[in-house]
Design a protein around this motif. Sequence first.
Motif, PDB file in Angstrom:
ATOM      1  N   PHE A  10     -17.772   5.448 -13.909  1.00  0.00           N
ATOM      2  CA  PHE A  10     -16.898   6.399 -14.792  1.00  0.00           C
ATOM      3  C   PHE A  10     -15.995   5.873 -14.893  1.00  0.00           C
ATOM      4  O   PHE A  10     -14.329   5.483 -15.362  1.00  0.00           O
ATOM      5  CB  PHE A  10     -17.156   7.278 -14.584  1.00  0.00           C
ATOM      6  CG  PHE A  10     -16.368   8.155 -15.094  1.00  0.00           C
ATOM      7  CD1 PHE A  10     -16.852   8.623 -16.718  1.00  0.00           C
ATOM      8  CD2 PHE A  10     -14.559   8.608 -14.884  1.00  0.00           C
ATOM      9  CE1 PHE A  10     -15.362   9.779 -17.271  1.00  0.00           C
ATOM     10  CE2 PHE A  10     -13.814   9.647 -15.459  1.00  0.00           C
ATOM     11  CZ  PHE A  10     -14.825  10.099 -16.783  1.00  0.00           C
ATOM     12  N   LEU A  11     -15.017   5.296 -13.253  1.00  0.00           N
ATOM     13  CA  LEU A  11     -13.392   4.785 -13.298  1.00  0.00           C
ATOM     14  C   LEU A  11     -13.614   3.270 -13.182  1.00  0.00           C
ATOM     15  O   LEU A  11     -12.307   2.859 -13.765  1.00  0.00           O
ATOM     16  CB  LEU A  11     -13.364   4.990 -11.889  1.00  0.00           C
ATOM     17  CG  LEU A  11     -13.703   6.529 -11.417  1.00  0.00           C
ATOM     18  CD1 LEU A  11     -13.535   6.883  -9.847  1.00  0.00           C
ATOM     19  CD2 LEU A  11     -12.336   7.094 -11.563  1.00  0.00           C
ATOM     20  N   GLY A  12     -14.419   2.186 -14.144  1.00  0.00           N
ATOM     21  CA  GLY A  12     -14.367   0.858 -13.706  1.00  0.00           C
ATOM     22  C   GLY A  12     -14.091  -0.170 -12.341  1.00  0.00           C
ATOM     23  O   GLY A  12     -13.399  -0.508 -12.467  1.00  0.00           O
ATOM     24  N   VAL A  13     -14.128   0.973 -11.436  1.00  0.00           N
ATOM     25  CA  VAL A  13     -14.198   0.660 -10.026  1.00  0.00           C
ATOM     26  C   VAL A  13     -15.494   0.081  -9.922  1.00  0.00           C
ATOM     27  O   VAL A  13     -17.102   0.340 -10.181  1.00  0.00           O
ATOM     28  CB  VAL A  13     -13.786   1.556  -8.703  1.00  0.00           C
ATOM     29  CG1 VAL A  13     -12.677   0.536 -10.389  1.00  0.00           C
ATOM     30  CG2 VAL A  13     -14.257   2.054  -8.314  1.00  0.00           C
ATOM     31  N   SER A  14     -15.340  -1.077  -8.467  1.00  0.00           N
ATOM     32  CA  SER A  14     -16.934  -1.384  -7.983  1.00  0.00           C
ATOM     33  C   SER A  14     -17.768  -0.026  -7.056  1.00  0.00           C
ATOM     34  O   SER A  14     -16.703   0.767  -6.739  1.00  0.00           O
ATOM     35  CB  SER A  14     -16.576  -2.496  -6.539  1.00  0.00           C
ATOM     36  OG  SER A  14     -15.995  -1.526  -5.785  1.00  0.00           O
ATOM     37  N   ARG A  15     -18.981   0.279  -6.561  1.00  0.00           N
ATOM     38  CA  ARG A  15     -19.461   0.904  -6.152  1.00  0.00           C
ATOM     39  C   ARG A  15     -18.824   1.033  -4.368  1.00  0.00           C
ATOM     40  O   ARG A  15     -18.780   1.602  -4.016  1.00  0.00           O
ATOM     41  CB  ARG A  15     -21.147   0.717  -6.290  1.00  0.00           C
ATOM     42  CG  ARG A  15     -21.827   2.071  -5.339  1.00  0.00           C
ATOM     43  CD  ARG A  15     -23.391   1.319  -5.400  1.00  0.00           C
ATOM     44  NE  ARG A  15     -23.551  -0.319  -5.109  1.00  0.00           N
ATOM     45  CZ  ARG A  15     -23.958  -0.609  -3.452  1.00  0.00           C
ATOM     46  NH1 ARG A  15     -24.084   0.161  -2.790  1.00  0.00           N
ATOM     47  NH2 ARG A  15     -24.034  -2.016  -4.081  1.00  0.00           N
ATOM     48  N   VAL A  50      -3.786   8.758  -9.408  1.00  0.00           N
ATOM     49  CA  VAL A  50      -4.505   8.993 -10.063  1.00  0.00           C
ATOM     50  C   VAL A  50      -5.359   8.571 -10.008  1.00  0.00           C
ATOM     51  O   VAL A  50      -6.547   8.849 -10.820  1.00  0.00           O
ATOM     52  CB  VAL A  50      -3.614   6.966 -10.749  1.00  0.00           C
ATOM     53  CG1 VAL A  50      -3.872   6.051 -10.444  1.00  0.00           C
ATOM     54  CG2 VAL A  50      -4.104   7.627 -12.538  1.00  0.00           C
ATOM     55  N   THR A  51      -6.386   8.206  -9.121  1.00  0.00           N
ATOM     56  CA  THR A  51      -8.090   7.029  -8.532  1.00  0.00           C
ATOM     57  C   THR A  51      -8.403   9.289  -8.586  1.00  0.00           C
ATOM     58  O   THR A  51      -9.578  10.110  -9.036  1.00  0.00           O
ATOM     59  CB  THR A  51      -7.423   6.755  -7.556  1.00  0.00           C
ATOM     60  OG1 THR A  51      -7.706   6.057  -8.208  1.00  0.00           O
ATOM     61  CG2 THR A  51      -9.497   7.053  -7.167  1.00  0.00           C
ATOM     62  N   ALA A  52      -7.904   9.787  -8.145  1.00  0.00           N
ATOM     63  CA  ALA A  52      -8.316  11.655  -7.665  1.00  0.00           C
ATOM     64  C   ALA A  52      -8.426  11.916  -9.035  1.00  0.00           C
ATOM     65  O   ALA A  52      -9.395  12.707  -8.839  1.00  0.00           O
ATOM     66  CB  ALA A  52      -7.186  12.070  -6.432  1.00  0.00           C
ATOM     67  N   VAL A  53      -7.788  11.561  -9.634  1.00  0.00           N
ATOM     68  CA  VAL A  53      -7.480  13.381 -11.176  1.00  0.00           C
ATOM     69  C   VAL A  53      -8.858  12.630 -11.622  1.00  0.00           C
ATOM     70  O   VAL A  53      -9.278  12.648 -12.395  1.00  0.00           O
ATOM     71  CB  VAL A  53      -6.159  13.109 -11.627  1.00  0.00           C
ATOM     72  CG1 VAL A  53      -6.516  12.939 -13.427  1.00  0.00           C
ATOM     73  CG2 VAL A  53      -5.267  13.371 -10.819  1.00  0.00           C
ATOM     74  N   ARG A  54      -9.207  10.625 -12.089  1.00  0.00           N
ATOM     75  CA  ARG A  54      -9.916  10.276 -12.774  1.00  0.00           C
ATOM     76  C   ARG A  54     -11.118  10.207 -11.828  1.00  0.00           C
ATOM     77  O   ARG A  54     -12.094  11.055 -12.410  1.00  0.00           O
ATOM     78  CB  ARG A  54      -9.398   8.937 -12.653  1.00  0.00           C
ATOM     79  CG  ARG A  54      -8.625   8.197 -13.059  1.00  0.00           C
ATOM     80  CD  ARG A  54      -8.523   7.553 -14.391  1.00  0.00           C
ATOM     81  NE  ARG A  54      -9.389   7.548 -15.399  1.00  0.00           N
ATOM     82  CZ  ARG A  54     -10.506   6.382 -15.281  1.00  0.00           C
ATOM     83  NH1 ARG A  54     -10.345   5.199 -15.171  1.00  0.00           N
ATOM     84  NH2 ARG A  54     -11.317   6.206 -16.060  1.00  0.00           N
ATOM     85  N   ILE A  55     -11.812  11.073 -10.738  1.00  0.00           N
ATOM     86  CA  ILE A  55     -12.948  10.860  -9.642  1.00  0.00           C
ATOM     87  C   ILE A  55     -12.914  12.556 -10.287  1.00  0.00           C
ATOM     88  O   ILE A  55     -13.296  13.167 -10.598  1.00  0.00           O
ATOM     89  CB  ILE A  55     -12.761  11.204  -8.838  1.00  0.00           C
ATOM     90  CG1 ILE A  55     -13.073   9.260  -8.240  1.00  0.00           C
ATOM     91  CG2 ILE A  55     -13.646  12.234  -8.040  1.00  0.00           C
ATOM     92  CD1 ILE A  55     -11.981   9.229  -6.332  1.00  0.00           C
ATOM     93  N   CYS A  56     -11.707  13.634 -10.442  1.00  0.00           N
ATOM     94  CA  CYS A  56     -12.347  15.438 -10.613  1.00  0.00           C
ATOM     95  C   CYS A  56     -12.386  14.926 -12.042  1.00  0.00           C
ATOM     96  O   CYS A  56     -13.279  15.963 -12.423  1.00  0.00           O
ATOM     97  CB  CYS A  56     -10.679  15.602 -11.168  1.00  0.00           C
ATOM     98  SG  CYS A  56     -10.274  16.156  -8.815  1.00  0.00           S
ATOM     99  N   GLU A  57     -11.827  14.187 -13.050  1.00  0.00           N
ATOM    100  CA  GLU A  57     -12.346  13.897 -14.379  1.00  0.00           C
ATOM    101  C   GLU A  57     -13.801  13.590 -14.178  1.00  0.00           C
ATOM    102  O   GLU A  57     -14.567  14.220 -15.017  1.00  0.00           O
ATOM    103  CB  GLU A  57     -12.260  12.661 -15.051  1.00  0.00           C
ATOM    104  CG  GLU A  57     -10.288  13.156 -16.011  1.00  0.00           C
ATOM    105  CD  GLU A  57      -9.358  12.221 -16.242  1.00  0.00           C
ATOM    106  OE1 GLU A  57      -9.842  11.287 -16.623  1.00  0.00           O
ATOM    107  OE2 GLU A  57      -8.389  12.446 -16.404  1.00  0.00           O
ATOM    108  N   SER A  58     -14.312  12.878 -13.799  1.00  0.00           N
ATOM    109  CA  SER A  58     -16.261  12.131 -13.805  1.00  0.00           C
ATOM    110  C   SER A  58     -16.475  13.167 -12.599  1.00  0.00           C
ATOM    111  O   SER A  58     -17.886  13.325 -13.741  1.00  0.00           O
ATOM    112  CB  SER A  58     -15.567  10.487 -12.737  1.00  0.00           C
ATOM    113  OG  SER A  58     -15.928  10.955 -11.852  1.00  0.00           O
ATOM    114  N   LEU A  59     -15.948  14.074 -12.454  1.00  0.00           N
ATOM    115  CA  LEU A  59     -17.215  14.985 -11.323  1.00  0.00           C
ATOM    116  C   LEU A  59     -16.861  16.086 -12.453  1.00  0.00           C
ATOM    117  O   LEU A  59     -17.652  17.704 -12.491  1.00  0.00           O
ATOM    118  CB  LEU A  59     -17.399  15.795  -9.867  1.00  0.00           C
ATOM    119  CG  LEU A  59     -16.625  15.090  -9.483  1.00  0.00           C
ATOM    120  CD1 LEU A  59     -16.299  13.924  -8.166  1.00  0.00           C
ATOM    121  CD2 LEU A  59     -18.242  13.748  -9.305  1.00  0.00           C
ATOM    122  N   GLY A  60     -15.861  16.323 -13.431  1.00  0.00           N
ATOM    123  CA  GLY A  60     -15.693  18.104 -14.019  1.00  0.00           C
ATOM    124  C   GLY A  60     -15.098  18.864 -13.439  1.00  0.00           C
ATOM    125  O   GLY A  60     -15.179  20.541 -14.245  1.00  0.00           O
TER     126      GLY A  60
END
Length: 70
Positions: free
Chosen positions: A29-34, A49-59
Amino acid sequence: MKGPTFDTGRALRKLQDDRGMSSSDIARFLGVSRQAVYKWRNGDSMKFVTAVRICESLGVSIQEFEEASR
């Protein structure tokens, strides 16, 4: 603006586990490595910004993410 001051690794682990998502799911979802997701789960810092994108991916909202760190 300074990033979150709560335990982002703990929040990520809890919410990710609650939703049955793998580190690979988040990474895709984030386009980063595992491995990057694994580091965040284990307490390596992440940019806000990563935390925000993680929130988006988790809903979830940032507030829910913060609450999950407790």
